[in-house]
Structure formats: C-alpha cells, structure tokens
Design an enzyme around this catalytic site. Structure first.
Site, PDB file in Angstrom:
ATOM      1  N   SER A 136      84.661  38.384  16.204  1.00 56.48           N
ATOM      2  CA  SER A 136      83.609  38.926  17.056  1.00 56.48           C
ATOM      3  C   SER A 136      83.472  38.145  18.346  1.00 56.48           C
ATOM      4  O   SER A 136      82.684  38.524  19.205  1.00 56.48           O
ATOM      5  CB  SER A 136      82.280  38.977  16.310  1.00 56.48           C
TER       6      SER A 136
ATOM      7  N   GLU B 293      86.101  47.798  19.282  1.00 58.84           N
ATOM      8  CA  GLU B 293      86.377  47.097  20.538  1.00 58.84           C
ATOM      9  C   GLU B 293      87.801  46.541  20.411  1.00 58.84           C
ATOM     10  O   GLU B 293      88.075  45.714  19.536  1.00 58.84           O
ATOM     11  CB  GLU B 293      85.340  45.971  20.698  1.00 58.84           C
TER      12      GLU B 293
ATOM     13  N   HIS C 236      87.952  44.902  16.816  1.00 63.22           N
ATOM     14  CA  HIS C 236      86.602  44.471  16.435  1.00 63.22           C
ATOM     15  C   HIS C 236      85.758  45.669  16.003  1.00 63.22           C
ATOM     16  O   HIS C 236      85.337  46.478  16.837  1.00 63.22           O
ATOM     17  CB  HIS C 236      85.971  43.738  17.639  1.00 63.22           C
TER      18      HIS C 236
ATOM     19  N   ASN D 207      79.546  41.195  22.162  1.00 63.45           N
ATOM     20  CA  ASN D 207      78.685  40.061  21.839  1.00 63.45           C
ATOM     21  C   ASN D 207      78.255  39.248  23.051  1.00 63.45           C
ATOM     22  O   ASN D 207      77.303  38.480  22.983  1.00 63.45           O
ATOM     23  CB  ASN D 207      79.346  39.187  20.784  1.00 63.45           C
TER      24      ASN D 207
HETATM   25  N1  CAA Z   1      78.582  52.957   4.290  1.00 60.19           N
HETATM   26  C1  CAA Z   1      78.550  54.297   4.440  1.00 60.19           C
HETATM   27  N2  CAA Z   1      77.494  54.946   4.972  1.00 60.19           N
HETATM   28  C2  CAA Z   1      76.402  54.225   5.307  1.00 60.19           C
HETATM   29  C3  CAA Z   1      76.371  52.813   5.165  1.00 60.19           C
HETATM   30  C4  CAA Z   1      77.513  52.182   4.636  1.00 60.19           C
HETATM   31  N3  CAA Z   1      77.587  50.847   4.493  1.00 60.19           N
HETATM   32  N4  CAA Z   1      75.164  52.367   5.610  1.00 60.19           N
HETATM   33  C5  CAA Z   1      74.464  53.446   6.031  1.00 60.19           C
HETATM   34  N5  CAA Z   1      75.219  54.558   5.852  1.00 60.19           N
HETATM   35  C6  CAA Z   1      74.886  55.916   6.282  1.00 60.19           C
HETATM   36  C7  CAA Z   1      73.853  56.577   5.442  1.00 60.19           C
HETATM   37  O1  CAA Z   1      74.412  57.258   4.334  1.00 60.19           O
HETATM   38  C8  CAA Z   1      73.228  57.560   6.428  1.00 60.19           C
HETATM   39  O2  CAA Z   1      74.080  58.707   6.550  1.00 60.19           O
HETATM   40  P1  CAA Z   1      73.545  60.137   7.120  1.00 60.19           P
HETATM   41  O3  CAA Z   1      73.212  59.919   8.568  1.00 60.19           O
HETATM   42  O4  CAA Z   1      74.728  61.030   6.931  1.00 60.19           O
HETATM   43  O5  CAA Z   1      72.361  60.478   6.310  1.00 60.19           O
HETATM   44  C9  CAA Z   1      73.270  56.803   7.736  1.00 60.19           C
HETATM   45  O6  CAA Z   1      74.304  55.818   7.583  1.00 60.19           O
HETATM   46  C10 CAA Z   1      71.956  56.127   8.042  1.00 60.19           C
HETATM   47  O7  CAA Z   1      71.637  55.267   6.961  1.00 60.19           O
HETATM   48  P2  CAA Z   1      70.183  55.096   6.317  1.00 60.19           P
HETATM   49  O8  CAA Z   1      69.435  56.395   6.396  1.00 60.19           O
HETATM   50  O9  CAA Z   1      70.319  54.407   5.006  1.00 60.19           O
HETATM   51  O10 CAA Z   1      69.499  54.008   7.210  1.00 60.19           O
HETATM   52  P3  CAA Z   1      69.111  54.012   8.727  1.00 60.19           P
HETATM   53  O11 CAA Z   1      68.859  55.361   9.276  1.00 60.19           O
HETATM   54  O12 CAA Z   1      68.077  53.000   8.794  1.00 60.19           O
HETATM   55  O13 CAA Z   1      70.436  53.483   9.451  1.00 60.19           O
HETATM   56  C11 CAA Z   1      71.926  51.803  10.194  1.00 60.19           C
HETATM   57  C12 CAA Z   1      71.062  52.290   9.053  1.00 60.19           C
HETATM   58  C13 CAA Z   1      73.061  52.794  10.437  1.00 60.19           C
HETATM   59  C14 CAA Z   1      72.490  50.469   9.773  1.00 60.19           C
HETATM   60  C15 CAA Z   1      71.019  51.715  11.502  1.00 60.19           C
HETATM   61  O14 CAA Z   1      69.883  50.963  11.251  1.00 60.19           O
HETATM   62  C16 CAA Z   1      71.740  51.096  12.668  1.00 60.19           C
HETATM   63  O15 CAA Z   1      72.506  51.750  13.363  1.00 60.19           O
HETATM   64  N6  CAA Z   1      71.481  49.774  12.901  1.00 60.19           N
HETATM   65  C17 CAA Z   1      72.134  49.027  13.979  1.00 60.19           C
HETATM   66  C18 CAA Z   1      73.500  48.633  13.523  1.00 60.19           C
HETATM   67  C19 CAA Z   1      74.222  47.837  14.568  1.00 60.19           C
HETATM   68  O16 CAA Z   1      73.766  47.577  15.665  1.00 60.19           O
HETATM   69  N7  CAA Z   1      75.431  47.406  14.186  1.00 60.19           N
HETATM   70  C20 CAA Z   1      76.247  46.551  15.024  1.00 60.19           C
HETATM   71  C21 CAA Z   1      75.984  45.142  14.657  1.00 60.19           C
HETATM   72  S1  CAA Z   1      76.921  44.058  15.640  1.00 60.19           S
HETATM   73  C22 CAA Z   1      78.381  43.972  14.847  1.00 60.19           C
HETATM   74  O17 CAA Z   1      78.614  44.508  13.805  1.00 60.19           O
HETATM   75  C23 CAA Z   1      79.439  43.209  15.526  1.00 60.19           C
HETATM   76  C24 CAA Z   1      79.327  41.780  15.680  1.00 60.19           C
HETATM   77  O18 CAA Z   1      80.300  41.228  16.145  1.00 60.19           O
HETATM   78  C25 CAA Z   1      78.176  40.966  15.354  1.00 60.19           C
END
Ligand code: CAA
Length: 294
Positions: free
Chosen positions: A117, A150, A138, A188
């Site tokens: 990352s 990415e 990424h 990041n």
């Molecule tokens: N696998 C498969 N599907 C998943 C899943 C997983 N691990 N987690 C969630 N889902 C699916 C759910 O089934 C749901 O599907 P539908 O839209 O078809 O119904 C959808 O994702 C939404 O899930 P939830 O309803 O359970 O929960 P939510 O609406 O609160 O969403 C979230 C959860 C998608 C995580 C949302 O909160 C979100 O987008 N959060 C921000 C995530 C983010 O910013 N990620 C990047 C982080 S930075 C990074 O990763 C890189 C780094 O280098 C640090």
C-alpha cells in the site's frame, strides 16, 4: 492463468477470491496452515454472502472454491505461476526477502506483483533479477466489493507488463488506474493524511470519535468516517504507511499523530484486535465507541 497469492490475510484472501471467481487457477501461499484454513473459510463466507444476495449461483461458488488450492511451501506454490501477487504484511524487509525468494522459484516469464500500500515498487524490484517484470497491484479492502486496482509502475516496469496487468484487472471486473511509484502512490498519499488529521482532531479534543466520523459521513458522503476506516484498515497498517510517507518525502506534515503511535504500542489495532476507536464484538454490526474515548 496460473496466479499465486502470497499471504492469506485480509487482503490475500480477497485477492484469491476475485481471481478464482473470474476463472483463474489460484494458489494461495502462506507459511501458516492455520492462516490458510481461516482464509478459505473467509472466502467461503464471503461467497455465501454473494449467493444470498443473488449475485452468484451456488454452482459458481463451488467452481470458485475449486479454483483455489492452498500450500504453505513458497517454492511449490509459485513453480508454475504466470503472475504472483504478494500480499504479506506491510514491512519492507519482509517484502524484500519474499521477492528474492519469488525471483528464485517463479518461472522466468512470471510477472511479480505486490499489493503493497505504500512501499516503493522500484525498491522491491531491485531485490530481483527481473525488475521490468515487477509491478504494484494495489487492491482495496474489501477486495470483492471495491472496484479500484491501483497499478503502480516501478522505474523499470515494462510497458508490456503494465498492459498485461491493466487488461487482467479489467477482465476480472475491476477498474485499474495506472500511477507512478512515489511513497503512498496516489491512494494512501491522500487517504492517510486525512486519517491522521482525523486522529489529530480527536487528540486535540476538537470533536469526539462519533462526532468526527459523523461529520465526514453525513457532510462528505464517505461510507465510513475516517476513524472507523482506520480501524477497518488496521491502525498498525495506517502507522506503517504514514512512516513510509514521512521517510519518503522527509516532510514533517506526514508525522503520525502521537495518539496513533500510542494506540498501536498499546496493541489497540482496530477491528482485527477487537478495539481501536471503536470496540468490536464478533457477530455484531453495532458501532460502539471504545471505552477510552467515551
Ligand atoms: N466480500 C463480499 N461482499 C462484501 C464484503 C466482502 N468482504 N463486504 C461487504 N460486502 C458486500 C455486501 O454483501 C453488500 O452487497 P450488496 O451491495 O450487493 O448488498 C455490500 O458489500 C455492502 O455491505 P454491507 O451492507 O454489509 O455494509 P455497508 O453498506 O456498510 O458497506 C463497505 C460496507 C463496503 C465496507 C462500506 O462501508 C465501504 O465502502 N467502506 C469504505 C471502504 C474503503 O474505503 N476501503 C478502502 C480502504 S483503503 C485500502 O483498502 C487500501 C490501503 O492501502 C489502506
């Protein structure tokens, strides 16, 4: 394609999931058989979620799982790979060691990708005899849900390798974005200063945990507030990335907030340790502010 994923943690299992679902033959490699077992169980659970939602059939779930094999031996796990995606812990020395080993055991034509990352792809590539075939790939967490990949070109990454990885990312349903290799890349470099500033805002008592996250959720339409997102990513990972930015640019604006350093030292790592800015109870989706911040 034969794809080997190194590391069966949070990111590794998601990456294995999406490649296997797209029909690739995936070998998941982790030194710990327990981690491999946990990863396969997580992939099964996430596939079940897709089946329940109707976005995947039970047959597709079964085929996806059949496309994944697991091994705890690196040499064996990469011997017929065409692409390797390394998804180990965000630690430079560990990654350099892994890439030396991958270079020794993966076939000559194999592309070596890293899901790092923030760590320099050019530096990782320099640990191998094939820097033109080393690239950043990424993925974002949760990998099955987030569209972005990415794609980071190191100093020596070839056009052909970049094109293969861009095309492959599109073919598995992701949206690849090509960027250059500077600390934190694009994602990041922008995300971590925001998270760090949210922690600083909490540290200075400008707002509480729930207040800061609510401002960003309702005011800026972020799906999660920055403190919840930090817990989700892992506070140790956030700290490691900030240190890479700080060292990479030599600019004090990237210095991690003392509160973040303190929390990581105290073992409060967010969701994975059960407590960060919020407390987490297995099986519950309730967002409860951690005792230290009530
Ligand atoms: N696998 C498969 N599907 C998943 C899943 C997983 N691990 N987690 C969630 N889902 C699916 C759910 O089934 C749901 O599907 P539908 O839209 O078809 O119904 C959808 O994702 C939404 O899930 P939830 O309803 O359970 O929960 P939510 O609406 O609160 O969403 C979230 C959860 C998608 C995580 C949302 O909160 C979100 O987008 N959060 C921000 C995530 C983010 O910013 N990620 C990047 C982080 S930075 C990074 O990763 C890189 C780094 O280098 C640090």
């Amino acid at each position: 394609m034969n794809i080997s994923i190194i590391g069966a943690g949070q990111m590794g299992n998601g990456i294995a999931h999406v490649f296997a679902q797209a029909g690739h033959r995936v070998t998941l490699v982790d030194l710990s058989p327990t981690n491999l077992e946990k990863a396969l169980a997580t992939i099964g659970k996430n596939l079940d979620r897709q089946v329940t939602k109707g976005s995947l059939t039970a047959e597709q779930k079964a085929t996806t799982l059949q496309n994944i094999i697991a091994t705890s031996t690196m040499a064996d796990g990469v011997k017929s790979a065409e692409l390797v995606v390394e998804a180990a812990t965000e630690n430079v020395d560990l990654k350099l060691r892994i890439f030396k080993e991958l270079d020794a055991h993966a076939p000559a034509g194999c592309i070596l990708g890293s899901n790092t990352s923030s760590i320099s792809i050019t530096r990782i590539a320099a640990a191998t005899q094939r820097p033109a075939q080393v690239i950043g790939m990424h993925f974002m967490n949760p990998v099955p849900v987030m569209k972005l990949v990415e794609v980071i070109r190191g100093y020596n990454t070839s056009d052909a390798v970049t094109k293969t990885v861009m095309d492959l990312s599109t073919a598995i349903g992701k949206a690849p974005v090509e960027v250059n290799d500077y600390a934190g890349f694009v994602s990041n470099r922008i995300l971590m200063p925001m998270i760090n500033e949210a922690i600083e805002t909490l540290f200075q008592g400008v707002g509480g945990v729930a207040e800061i996250d609510t401002v960003m959720k309702l005011g800026m339409a972020h799906p999660m507030g920055p403190l919840q997102l930090a817990d989700f990513i892992g506070l140790d990972t956030c700290l490691a990335i900030l240190r890479v930015l700080q060292e990479g640019f030599g600019n004090p604006k990237y210095a991690p907030c003392p509160l973040l350093v303190q929390m990581v030292t105290a073992g409060k790592l967010g969701m994975k340790s059960g407590e960060g800015f919020y407390s987490y109870t297995a099986g519950s989706k309730d967002l409860v502010v951690a005792p230290s911040f009530r």
